[in-house]
Design an enzyme around this catalytic site. Sequence first.
Site, PDB file in Angstrom:
ATOM      1  N   ARG A 166      -8.559 -13.625   6.059  1.00 42.91           N
ATOM      2  CA  ARG A 166      -8.713 -12.443   6.940  1.00 42.91           C
ATOM      3  C   ARG A 166      -9.567 -12.791   8.162  1.00 42.91           C
ATOM      4  O   ARG A 166     -10.387 -11.986   8.607  1.00 42.91           O
ATOM      5  CB  ARG A 166      -9.347 -11.265   6.197  1.00 42.91           C
ATOM      6  CG  ARG A 166      -8.597 -10.795   4.984  1.00 42.91           C
ATOM      7  CD  ARG A 166      -7.260 -10.140   5.339  1.00 42.91           C
ATOM      8  NE  ARG A 166      -6.543  -9.766   4.132  1.00 42.91           N
ATOM      9  CZ  ARG A 166      -5.670 -10.576   3.497  1.00 42.91           C
ATOM     10  NH1 ARG A 166      -5.395 -11.777   3.969  1.00 42.91           N
ATOM     11  NH2 ARG A 166      -5.075 -10.186   2.405  1.00 42.91           N
ATOM     12  N   SER A 219      -6.696  -1.604   2.497  1.00 42.55           N
ATOM     13  CA  SER A 219      -7.787  -2.033   1.621  1.00 42.55           C
ATOM     14  C   SER A 219      -9.122  -1.927   2.350  1.00 42.55           C
ATOM     15  O   SER A 219      -9.265  -2.399   3.472  1.00 42.55           O
ATOM     16  CB  SER A 219      -7.578  -3.480   1.183  1.00 42.55           C
ATOM     17  OG  SER A 219      -6.464  -3.532   0.321  1.00 42.55           O
ATOM     18  N   GLU A 311     -13.362  -4.895   4.535  1.00 42.09           N
ATOM     19  CA  GLU A 311     -12.275  -5.571   5.263  1.00 42.09           C
ATOM     20  C   GLU A 311     -11.957  -4.772   6.532  1.00 42.09           C
ATOM     21  O   GLU A 311     -11.497  -5.328   7.524  1.00 42.09           O
ATOM     22  CB  GLU A 311     -11.036  -5.646   4.361  1.00 42.09           C
ATOM     23  CG  GLU A 311      -9.870  -6.371   4.976  1.00 42.09           C
ATOM     24  CD  GLU A 311      -8.738  -6.644   3.978  1.00 42.09           C
ATOM     25  OE1 GLU A 311      -9.016  -7.142   2.874  1.00 42.09           O
ATOM     26  OE2 GLU A 311      -7.593  -6.360   4.322  1.00 42.09           O
TER      27      GLU A 311
END
Length: 316
Positions: A166, A219, A311
Amino acid sequence: MIQRDILLKEHTSFRIGGNARYFLRAADIEELKKGLKEWKELSASFSDDEKRIFVLGGGTNLLVSENGFPGLVIHPEIKFIERSNSGAKVGAGDAVSSFVNFCLENSLSGFEWAGGLPGTIGGAIRGNAGAFGGETKDSIIEVESLDIDSLKTKRRNAAQCKFGYRDSVFKSGEGLNEIIISAQFSVETGDTDTVRAETDDHIEYRKDRHPLHLPNAGSIFKNVAVEKIRADVLKQFEGHIKNDPFPVLPAAKIIAQSGIVGHKIGGAQVSETHPNFIVSVEEATAQDVKDLIVFEQQEIKEKYNIDLEPEIMFVE
Ligand SMILES: Cc1cc2nc3c(=O)[nH]c(=O)nc-3n(C[C@H](O)[C@H](O)[C@H](O)COP(=O)(O)OP(=O)(O)OC[C@H]3O[C@@H](n4cnc5c(N)ncnc54)[C@H](O)[C@@H]3O)c2cc1C
């Protein structure tokens, strides 16, 4: 070119967020450069805070404050998909789903994992979005970007993009001050039925497991690398470790086992459909969501000594 007071909640999947004080839409790189020159003149006497720039993609990974954003929000609407020998070149403002559909129509294989992934190509590259064992980086050949200060374009190959979990050079490296313009993807001719079946599987999986009927931002927390978890805690989660893209314990499993699913603060709730999602059940405010995030982090720390790392991006 620059607009004023544009409501950001209308540009986010969470349906949360106040006004962008200034807002720039750009359909191509020339418009982007023109708008940025206009901004330099307009903002010359602004404070450092008011001079800040935020690049908005599909708004599917953001929590925007009710106070909005005091500077300039840039929304690249650079949209094109061109077939090339090695694959396809795609504009940063294109929806990931448009490229997935292009691959389906042309029987191109390599991007099936992204079936059902929301957001734009620019957002997916910056955060190296991934799912079902695939990541954006896997098919990147080259990324073109524009430096906000020098207005010069740059081209980087996949290694130079420094992709991580990520993460990329555009999120935490020297590309932080750049706007992603387009990318060259390697996708190759595959079997039509196989490409469609695999892509459809992923789309269906998301429809079944994600609370798509309620506003959310995907998420909330990153999955946790197993090496960061104490051995006795890992034992409690036996059978739940997955390789995505390295051995991780899914944040959803940790939250589910902790017993906080369904917990509500204000209008925000830990999703009963997917424990790593927070959903807005009653017009949640950004503060409701933030408070719920802190609550979840504290609970998980106390129960398992695990630090959950967000995130999603906070825009304020
Ligand atoms: C239902 C749902 C499911 C999801 N599933 C997944 C999943 O499986 N895997 C996953 O990784 N993510 C998932 N997400 C999160 C999100 O969709 C991805 O992170 C997506 O790639 C974000 O893209 P975006 O265009 O919406 O970016 P935004 O949310 O608009 O922005 C995210 C970041 O990217 C930056 N950015 C956007 N465009 C550019 C650009 N052109 N140049 C430079 N910076 C840019 C923004 O400044 C911001 O920092 C999900 C979200 C939802 C709502």
